[in-house]
Design a protein around this motif. Structure first.
Motif, PDB file in Angstrom:
ATOM      1  N   LEU A   1       0.813  -1.212   0.000  1.00 27.93           N
ATOM      2  CA  LEU A   1       0.000   0.000   0.000  1.00 27.93           C
ATOM      3  C   LEU A   1       0.852   1.271   0.000  1.00 27.93           C
ATOM      4  CD1 LEU A   1      -2.877  -1.059   2.421  1.00 27.93           C
ATOM      5  CD2 LEU A   1      -2.786  -1.174  -0.079  1.00 27.93           C
ATOM      6  N   GLU A   2       2.045   1.186   0.579  1.00 25.16           N
ATOM      7  CA  GLU A   2       2.917   2.351   0.547  1.00 25.16           C
ATOM      8  C   GLU A   2       3.313   2.685  -0.889  1.00 25.16           C
ATOM      9  OE1 GLU A   2       3.554  -0.434   2.124  1.00 25.16           O
ATOM     10  OE2 GLU A   2       3.386  -0.011   4.274  1.00 25.16           O
ATOM     11  N   ALA A   3       3.552   1.657  -1.696  1.00 23.94           N
ATOM     12  CA  ALA A   3       3.908   1.889  -3.098  1.00 23.94           C
ATOM     13  C   ALA A   3       2.739   2.475  -3.873  1.00 23.94           C
ATOM     14  CB  ALA A   3       4.380   0.586  -3.743  1.00 23.94           C
ATOM     15  N   VAL A   4       1.528   1.989  -3.566  1.00 28.19           N
ATOM     16  CA  VAL A   4       0.340   2.540  -4.226  1.00 28.19           C
ATOM     17  C   VAL A   4       0.186   4.012  -3.840  1.00 28.19           C
ATOM     18  CG1 VAL A   4      -2.157   2.385  -4.450  1.00 28.19           C
ATOM     19  CG2 VAL A   4      -0.793   0.298  -4.319  1.00 28.19           C
ATOM     20  N   ALA A   5       0.372   4.326  -2.564  1.00 28.68           N
ATOM     21  CA  ALA A   5       0.263   5.715  -2.113  1.00 28.68           C
ATOM     22  C   ALA A   5       1.305   6.591  -2.789  1.00 28.68           C
ATOM     23  CB  ALA A   5       0.409   5.781  -0.595  1.00 28.68           C
ATOM     24  N   ALA A   6       2.526   6.095  -2.897  1.00 23.97           N
ATOM     25  CA  ALA A   6       3.585   6.870  -3.547  1.00 23.97           C
ATOM     26  C   ALA A   6       3.276   7.084  -5.023  1.00 23.97           C
ATOM     27  CB  ALA A   6       4.926   6.157  -3.381  1.00 23.97           C
ATOM     28  N   THR A   7       2.713   6.059  -5.654  1.00 24.03           N
ATOM     29  CA  THR A   7       2.373   6.165  -7.072  1.00 24.03           C
ATOM     30  C   THR A   7       1.328   7.241  -7.304  1.00 24.03           C
ATOM     31  OG1 THR A   7       2.893   3.831  -7.480  1.00 24.03           O
ATOM     32  CG2 THR A   7       1.424   4.914  -9.046  1.00 24.03           C
ATOM     33  N   THR A   8       0.269   7.231  -6.495  1.00 27.21           N
ATOM     34  CA  THR A   8      -0.797   8.218  -6.683  1.00 27.21           C
ATOM     35  C   THR A   8      -0.308   9.623  -6.342  1.00 27.21           C
ATOM     36  OG1 THR A   8      -1.638   7.729  -4.454  1.00 27.21           O
ATOM     37  CG2 THR A   8      -2.629   6.546  -6.297  1.00 27.21           C
ATOM     38  N   SER A   9       0.512   9.737  -5.312  1.00 29.19           N
ATOM     39  CA  SER A   9       1.042  11.058  -4.952  1.00 29.19           C
ATOM     40  C   SER A   9       1.903  11.630  -6.065  1.00 29.19           C
ATOM     41  CB  SER A   9       1.837  10.952  -3.653  1.00 29.19           C
ATOM     42  OG  SER A   9       2.440  12.191  -3.326  1.00 29.19           O
ATOM     43  N   ASP A  10       2.772  10.779  -6.601  1.00 27.46           N
ATOM     44  CA  ASP A  10       3.644  11.227  -7.683  1.00 27.46           C
ATOM     45  C   ASP A  10       2.836  11.571  -8.929  1.00 27.46           C
ATOM     46  OD1 ASP A  10       6.401  11.541  -8.841  1.00 27.46           O
ATOM     47  OD2 ASP A  10       5.668   9.934 -10.151  1.00 27.46           O
ATOM     48  N   LEU A  11       1.784  10.792  -9.187  1.00 25.43           N
ATOM     49  CA  LEU A  11       0.937  11.056 -10.348  1.00 25.43           C
ATOM     50  C   LEU A  11       0.294  12.437 -10.249  1.00 25.43           C
ATOM     51  CD1 LEU A  11      -0.634  10.207 -12.914  1.00 25.43           C
ATOM     52  CD2 LEU A  11      -2.320   9.135 -11.394  1.00 25.43           C
ATOM     53  N   ILE A  12      -0.262  12.758  -9.101  1.00 34.00           N
ATOM     54  CA  ILE A  12      -0.908  14.055  -8.938  1.00 34.00           C
ATOM     55  C   ILE A  12       0.119  15.190  -9.028  1.00 34.00           C
ATOM     56  CG2 ILE A  12      -2.126  15.529  -7.308  1.00 34.00           C
ATOM     57  CD1 ILE A  12      -3.884  13.513  -8.731  1.00 34.00           C
ATOM     58  N   THR A  13       1.292  14.957  -8.462  1.00 33.90           N
ATOM     59  CA  THR A  13       2.327  15.994  -8.506  1.00 33.90           C
ATOM     60  C   THR A  13       2.777  16.276  -9.931  1.00 33.90           C
ATOM     61  OG1 THR A  13       3.122  15.373  -6.305  1.00 33.90           O
ATOM     62  CG2 THR A  13       4.645  16.608  -7.721  1.00 33.90           C
ATOM     63  N   ARG A  14       2.987  15.227 -10.696  1.00 33.70           N
ATOM     64  CA  ARG A  14       3.559  15.411 -12.037  1.00 33.70           C
ATOM     65  C   ARG A  14       2.507  15.579 -13.128  1.00 33.70           C
ATOM     66  NH1 ARG A  14       5.912  11.981 -14.593  1.00 33.70           N
ATOM     67  NH2 ARG A  14       5.102  10.078 -13.609  1.00 33.70           N
ATOM     68  N   ARG A  15       1.358  14.880 -12.992  1.00 32.53           N
ATOM     69  CA  ARG A  15       0.400  14.860 -14.105  1.00 32.53           C
ATOM     70  C   ARG A  15      -1.031  15.086 -13.630  1.00 32.53           C
ATOM     71  NH1 ARG A  15       1.041   9.594 -17.573  1.00 32.53           N
ATOM     72  NH2 ARG A  15      -0.012  10.939 -19.094  1.00 32.53           N
ATOM     73  N   GLY A  16      -1.156  15.822 -12.531  1.00 33.99           N
ATOM     74  CA  GLY A  16      -2.477  15.997 -11.942  1.00 33.99           C
ATOM     75  C   GLY A  16      -3.486  16.615 -12.879  1.00 33.99           C
ATOM     76  N   ALA A  17      -3.077  17.590 -13.682  1.00 34.07           N
ATOM     77  CA  ALA A  17      -4.017  18.249 -14.582  1.00 34.07           C
ATOM     78  C   ALA A  17      -4.560  17.291 -15.627  1.00 34.07           C
ATOM     79  CB  ALA A  17      -3.334  19.441 -15.262  1.00 34.07           C
ATOM     80  N   VAL A  18      -3.765  16.288 -16.016  1.00 35.09           N
ATOM     81  CA  VAL A  18      -4.218  15.278 -16.976  1.00 35.09           C
ATOM     82  C   VAL A  18      -5.049  14.216 -16.265  1.00 35.09           C
ATOM     83  CG1 VAL A  18      -3.486  13.503 -18.624  1.00 35.09           C
ATOM     84  CG2 VAL A  18      -2.229  15.668 -18.470  1.00 35.09           C
ATOM     85  N   ALA A  19      -4.584  13.774 -15.115  1.00 32.05           N
ATOM     86  CA  ALA A  19      -5.255  12.686 -14.398  1.00 32.05           C
ATOM     87  C   ALA A  19      -6.658  13.071 -13.952  1.00 32.05           C
ATOM     88  CB  ALA A  19      -4.424  12.259 -13.193  1.00 32.05           C
ATOM     89  N   LEU A  20      -6.910  14.351 -13.723  1.00 29.45           N
ATOM     90  CA  LEU A  20      -8.200  14.799 -13.223  1.00 29.45           C
ATOM     91  C   LEU A  20      -9.089  15.384 -14.319  1.00 29.45           C
ATOM     92  CD1 LEU A  20      -7.012  16.422  -9.876  1.00 29.45           C
ATOM     93  CD2 LEU A  20      -7.911  14.124 -10.255  1.00 29.45           C
ATOM     94  N   GLN A  21      -8.710  15.164 -15.563  1.00 28.83           N
ATOM     95  CA  GLN A  21      -9.461  15.689 -16.696  1.00 28.83           C
ATOM     96  C   GLN A  21     -10.209  14.569 -17.408  1.00 28.83           C
ATOM     97  OE1 GLN A  21     -11.306  17.833 -18.218  1.00 28.83           O
ATOM     98  NE2 GLN A  21      -9.684  19.424 -18.119  1.00 28.83           N
ATOM     99  N   TYR A  22     -11.118  14.930 -18.305  1.00 25.62           N
ATOM    100  CA  TYR A  22     -11.749  13.932 -19.166  1.00 25.62           C
ATOM    101  C   TYR A  22     -10.698  13.214 -20.000  1.00 25.62           C
ATOM    102  CZ  TYR A  22     -16.470  15.909 -18.493  1.00 25.62           C
ATOM    103  OH  TYR A  22     -17.668  16.336 -17.980  1.00 25.62           O
ATOM    104  N   GLY A  23     -11.039  11.981 -20.423  1.00 23.82           N
ATOM    105  CA  GLY A  23     -10.198  11.243 -21.349  1.00 23.82           C
ATOM    106  C   GLY A  23     -11.034  10.732 -22.502  1.00 23.82           C
TER     107      GLY A  23
END
Length: 400
Positions: free
Chosen positions: A33-55
């Protein structure tokens, strides 16, 4: 069982005093779960505008490329990302396929027994489900050919064969490699689409994954996959691999159903696959589920009354237990719940009311000690049912 009955069963089975052998829930607590948490945190930090947009309705291109790499583990080496459609779990892929191909009154062939929610999906589109018998080697090609011939003589429109060929839900049985070719050829000759649902294929206990049916029949098989069993069901990420004309129709159907999938969950899965030792995590899952499978098989052998039989899966989550003659799994269920053990009666896996003498038991969620205790409780229920059967069974004229 109806869907509402299954939901009610799982609500009861979630009580802590009950050992649930009913649900097919993965043991997600085994994830790092720590790896999952790190993955999601890094995703939001680096690509949050894409991850939270329509696809797009087809799914993220990078994830579709990763999915092709995953399928290569099962022998599908010719898959192209353009032919992959990402879905909300493989269940949505099945719903979209049914929506695209099935008209009211069409026939869908399935194994008997088969996945309960597939039956519900086909019923929602007013399909007629016809079961094809299976044995310890999986679906019978001879029975399939006979069924196809009979339905053709009746004038029935057979559109689809739905199969879970590897570590099947609910039986745990695997279709042998020679039979896979026979099944595809029989459907090809009859003009019937094969839908291969393979959520458990990477959870083999005996070495490399089994070669998928789609690997040898790219034009005849639509392959459904999912990360629900190998990563986490809460991600709700699955997919369909289909020939280009079929994939295009699935994208259109997905657009009208949901507009687009969650980019956040898609990119989380993609980044997890790219940055974490996923093959090692798969290995850990296989070892954990093998230990639980072994605990269930050993305890079944130690405790079950004579004339009980069960399958011996080489992977996946499930065992199919056939009861001694005269026992009714659905009628017995309230007494099992009272004895603090839960299972799913076999009737839930047939469209025609069959399966009253069988149950599905699952070893994937409880730890080994709870698996053993659940089987012991179930064995006591069966023995009590046998006592009732023998006490109240009609006596024959020559009985003393």
């Amino acid at each position: 069982m109806l869907a509402s009955e299954v939901r009610a069963l799982f609500a009861v089975a979630s009580r802590p005093e009950i050992v649930s052998l009913a649900g097919g829930m993965p043991a997600v607590d085994a994830l790092p779960l720590e790896a999952v948490a790190a993955t999601t945190s890094d995703l939001i930090t680096r690509r949050g505008a894409v991850a939270l947009q329509y696809g797009s309705a087809q799914g993220d291109p990078q994830l579709r490329a990763r999915i092709c790499d995953v399928m290569a583990m099962e022998g599908i080496t010719d898959a192209h990302p353009d032919n992959v459609v990402v879905t909300v779990g493989s269940q949505q892929a099945l719903d979209l396929l049914t929506r695209v191909f099935i008209d009211p009154g069409d026939v869908v062939l399935t194994e008997g027994p088969t996945y309960v929610t597939a039956i519900n999906t086909f019923a929602a589109y007013q399909a007629r489900v016809v079961h094809v018998p299976m044995d310890a080697d999986g679906l019978s090609p001879e029975a399939l050919r006979e069924t196809l011939a009979r339905l053709a003589a009746e004038g029935s429109r057979v559109k689809m064969l739905y199969t879970v060929p590897t570590f099947q839900n609910p039986s745990g049985v695997t279709l042998t490699l020679p039979r896979r070719g026979e099944v595809v050829e029989a459907c090809r000759r009859a003009g019937v689409l094969v839908v291969e649902d393979n959520p458990y294929g990477l959870l083999s206990f005996n070495g490399d994954p089994i070669r998928a049916m789609r690997a040898d029949a790219p034009d005849d098989v639509v392959y459904l996959g999912s990360f629900s069993k190998t990563l986490a069901p809460g991600m709700r990420v699955g997919w369909a691999l289909a020939p280009p004309p079929v994939a295009a129709r699935l994208v259109l159907a997905a657009e009208s159903a949901i507009l687009s999938h969650s980019m956040f969950t898609q990119l989380t899965v993609e980044q997890y696959l790219a940055t974490q030792p996923w093959p090692e995590q798969l290995k850990a899952f296989r070892e954990m589920y093998r230990e639980r499978r072994d605990a269930m098989l050993e305890t079944l052998t130690e405790t079950m009354p004579a004339d009980s039989t069960w399958t011996r899966p080489d992977g996946g989550f499930f065992i199919w237990l056939t009861l001694p003659e005269g026992l009714d799994a659905k009628a017995m269920l309230p007494r099992a719940i009272a004895a603090r053990v839960a299972y799913v009666p076999g009737t839930g896996f047939y469209a025609d009311g069959s399966g009253r003498n069988a149950i599905r038991i699952s070893y994937c969620y409880p730890p080994p000690d709870r698996v053993r205790e659940g089987v012991r409780r179930l064995a006591r229920v069966l023995r009590a049912e046998l006592d009732l059967r023998d006490t109240f069974a009609p006596r024959r004229p020559n009985d003393q």
